[in-house]
Scaffold this motif. Sequence first.
Motif, mmCIF file in Angstrom:
data_model
loop_
_atom_site.group_PDB
_atom_site.id
_atom_site.type_symbol
_atom_site.label_atom_id
_atom_site.label_comp_id
_atom_site.label_asym_id
_atom_site.label_seq_id
_atom_site.Cartn_x
_atom_site.Cartn_y
_atom_site.Cartn_z
ATOM 1 N N GLU A 32 12.260 0.911 -2.383
ATOM 2 C CA GLU A 32 11.282 1.139 -1.192
ATOM 3 C C GLU A 32 12.045 1.121 0.018
ATOM 4 O O GLU A 32 12.728 0.392 -0.031
ATOM 5 C CB GLU A 32 10.474 -0.003 -1.958
ATOM 6 N N ILE A 34 10.951 0.326 3.483
ATOM 7 C CA ILE A 34 10.034 -0.704 3.846
ATOM 8 C C ILE A 34 9.554 -0.805 5.648
ATOM 9 O O ILE A 34 10.765 -1.129 6.178
ATOM 10 C CB ILE A 34 9.911 -2.264 3.401
ATOM 11 N N ASP A 204 7.314 3.392 2.603
ATOM 12 C CA ASP A 204 6.232 3.934 1.404
ATOM 13 C C ASP A 204 5.293 2.603 1.738
ATOM 14 O O ASP A 204 4.115 2.357 1.231
ATOM 15 C CB ASP A 204 7.606 2.997 0.384
ATOM 16 N N ARG A 205 6.009 1.047 1.774
ATOM 17 C CA ARG A 205 4.642 0.803 2.749
ATOM 18 C C ARG A 205 5.091 0.010 3.681
ATOM 19 O O ARG A 205 6.390 -0.605 3.992
ATOM 20 C CB ARG A 205 4.366 -0.635 1.405
ATOM 21 N N ILE A 217 -0.091 -5.930 4.790
ATOM 22 C CA ILE A 217 1.181 -5.331 4.160
ATOM 23 C C ILE A 217 0.277 -3.810 3.157
ATOM 24 O O ILE A 217 -0.532 -4.143 2.728
ATOM 25 C CB ILE A 217 2.122 -6.423 2.947
ATOM 26 N N GLY A 218 0.185 -3.061 3.751
ATOM 27 C CA GLY A 218 0.228 -1.541 2.829
ATOM 28 C C GLY A 218 0.781 -0.258 2.563
ATOM 29 O O GLY A 218 2.055 -0.180 4.098
ATOM 30 N N THR A 219 0.400 0.643 2.157
ATOM 31 C CA THR A 219 0.354 2.105 2.144
ATOM 32 C C THR A 219 0.417 2.019 3.808
ATOM 33 O O THR A 219 -0.624 1.535 4.587
ATOM 34 C CB THR A 219 0.453 2.436 1.624
#
Length: 227
Positions: A32, A34, A204-205, A217-219
Amino acid sequence: MVEIDLDHLYKRYEDGEDYAVKDFDLHIKEREFIVFVGPSGCGKSTTLRMIAGLEDITEGELVIGGKVMNDVAPKDRDIAMVFQNYALYPHMTVADNMAFGLKLRHYSKEDIKKRVDNAAEILGLEEFLQRKPADLSGGQRQRVALGRAIVRDAPIFLMDEPLSNLDAKLRVSMRAQIAKLHRRLNTTTIYVTHDQTEAMTLADRVVVMSVGQIQQIGTPAEVYQNP
Ligand code: ADP
Ligand code: ADP
């Protein structure tokens, strides 16, 4: 397996009145990308430094690939890290700068050459290998810093404001370079910035922080959608 679990992390500096990081709880999936965003002083670097082992964790657990890492020394964590101030060794060539950490860890000469050549190829630094940092542009120096980080092939890549010393135009091209690097190396990446464009294009996030805590927290689409 390089999932990273940040399990209710707290950090209080010895001279700090309050926690610099409070109840930071996040599960990061393998590969991921981040991005931590938020204003200066909100705890982004502190969190990253706890993951790297450069700061003690006051409370909570850091779990990487199922293993509790709180007491593991930085050099024994399989993590690459790039900072804002790339601190290259001025008296060494680009190749020697990139090889430095490998020499410390007693990699063989042949292996070092292969790894440095490979990183130079990925980052377009082949023709600069014998130069000194003073003879490079800011963007080229930052690419050397990236090269120094990736030569060990660590599965985790931490970056703390790697582009903030570069001018606007260079930031755009380096951003693309970092996205490409992430896809090519398949690392689990955590990237700290206060630049919303970087967060939107790379993540991605996105983890939005405020005074030591996770706020959202999110896309990128979820975090930056218009209300
Ligand atoms: P940034 O905004 O990029 O995080 P800072 O200026 O906050 O940069 O921090 C630069 C360095 O100073 C970091 O290594 C950080 O750990 C350290 N630092 C920040 N705040 C303090 C403080 N109150 N006391 C001691 N060191 C600090
Ligand atoms: P950010 O990276 O979001 O700018 P930091 O993690 O650098 O934030 O800082 C979070 C808080 O911790 C700030 O209040 C800062 O002053 C404090 N801080 C950071 N480093 C130190 C340190 N070495 N000693 C004491 N306080 C620190």
